[in-house]
Enzyme design. Structure first.
Site, PDB file in Angstrom:
ATOM      1  CB  ILE A  25      31.075  55.863  81.673  1.00  0.00           C
ATOM      2  CG1 ILE A  25      31.649  55.177  82.924  1.00  0.00           C
ATOM      3  CG2 ILE A  25      30.829  54.846  80.552  1.00  0.00           C
ATOM      4  CD1 ILE A  25      30.684  54.218  83.612  1.00  0.00           C
ATOM      5  CD  GLU A  62      32.380  64.697  89.610  1.00  0.00           C
ATOM      6  OE1 GLU A  62      32.205  64.041  88.561  1.00  0.00           O
ATOM      7  OE2 GLU A  62      33.061  65.737  89.654  1.00  0.00           O
ATOM      8  CB  CYS A  81      29.719  69.582  85.695  1.00  0.00           C
ATOM      9  SG  CYS A  81      28.508  68.243  85.765  1.00  0.00           S
ATOM     10  CB  CYS A  90      28.078  66.404  89.273  1.00  0.00           C
ATOM     11  SG  CYS A  90      28.414  65.228  87.941  1.00  0.00           S
TER      12      CYS A  90
HETATM   13  N1  THU Z   1      33.645  65.156  83.957  1.00  0.00           N
HETATM   14  C1  THU Z   1      33.487  64.490  85.148  1.00  0.00           C
HETATM   15  O1  THU Z   1      33.575  63.264  85.198  1.00  0.00           O
HETATM   16  N2  THU Z   1      33.244  65.225  86.235  1.00  0.00           N
HETATM   17  C2  THU Z   1      33.112  66.587  86.271  1.00  0.00           C
HETATM   18  O2  THU Z   1      32.815  67.162  87.318  1.00  0.00           O
HETATM   19  C3  THU Z   1      33.325  67.359  85.046  1.00  0.00           C
HETATM   20  C4  THU Z   1      33.542  66.594  83.810  1.00  0.00           C
HETATM   21  C5  THU Z   1      33.931  64.379  82.747  1.00  0.00           C
HETATM   22  C6  THU Z   1      32.837  64.367  81.730  1.00  0.00           C
HETATM   23  C7  THU Z   1      33.609  64.078  80.459  1.00  0.00           C
HETATM   24  O3  THU Z   1      33.791  62.673  80.341  1.00  0.00           O
HETATM   25  C8  THU Z   1      34.965  64.722  80.695  1.00  0.00           C
HETATM   26  O4  THU Z   1      35.068  64.911  82.091  1.00  0.00           O
HETATM   27  C9  THU Z   1      35.172  66.050  79.988  1.00  0.00           C
HETATM   28  O5  THU Z   1      34.124  66.919  80.258  1.00  0.00           O
END
Ligand code: THU
Length: 132
Positions: free
Chosen positions: A40, A52, A83, A86
């Protein structure tokens, strides 16, 4: 529905106004419940929350604290792992044996890859780190 299918369905709810990079995930609790999440985004960028952590905070806020598997799905050309933020957030509730599975939003686009959480994040900052 499989855990992968739950992650794919959750990805369709992603709010990705800025990156266009939609992520869905499904977290399986120790007792078999499935909690999903999507990323989001926010115009401030910094207030964006990854899929996550959305799943994790939903799960913990609903009373779940022990997890078996996490499936993460994107449409990327190459699988990406969670990342650092997370990984650290997950480490509070998930042990090294948590299975992390990376799958494609389009079934069959890339083979699903599986990791052991302990291999992806071997040295978390934990309660023992706070000892003085
Ligand atoms: N993002 C995630 O939802 N999970 C991850 O492990 C890495 C990145 C999202 C965050 C952002 O909305 C988009 O991916 C680009 O970074």
């Amino acid at each position: 529905m499989t855990l992968e299918e739950h992650a794919r369905a959750a990805r369709l709810q992603a709010y990705v106004e800025y990156s266009g990079f939609a992520v869905g995930c499904a977290l399986e609790t120790e007792d078999g419940a499935i909690i999903t999440g999507c990323n989001i985004e926010n115009a401030s960028y910094g207030a964006t929350i990854c899929a996550e952590r959305v799943a994790l905070v939903k799960a913990v806020s609903e009373g779940h604290r022990r997890f078996r598997r996490l499936v993460i799905c994107t449409e990327a050309a190459k699988h990406s792992t969670p990342c650092g933020l997370c990984r650290q957030a997950l480490s509070e509730f998930c042990g090294p044996e948590l299975a992390i599975m990376l799958c494609s939003a389009t079934p069959g686009k890339l083979p699903t890859q599986s990791y052991r959480f302990g291999d992806l994040y071997p040295h978390p900052f934990d309660r023992a780190s706070l000892a003085q």
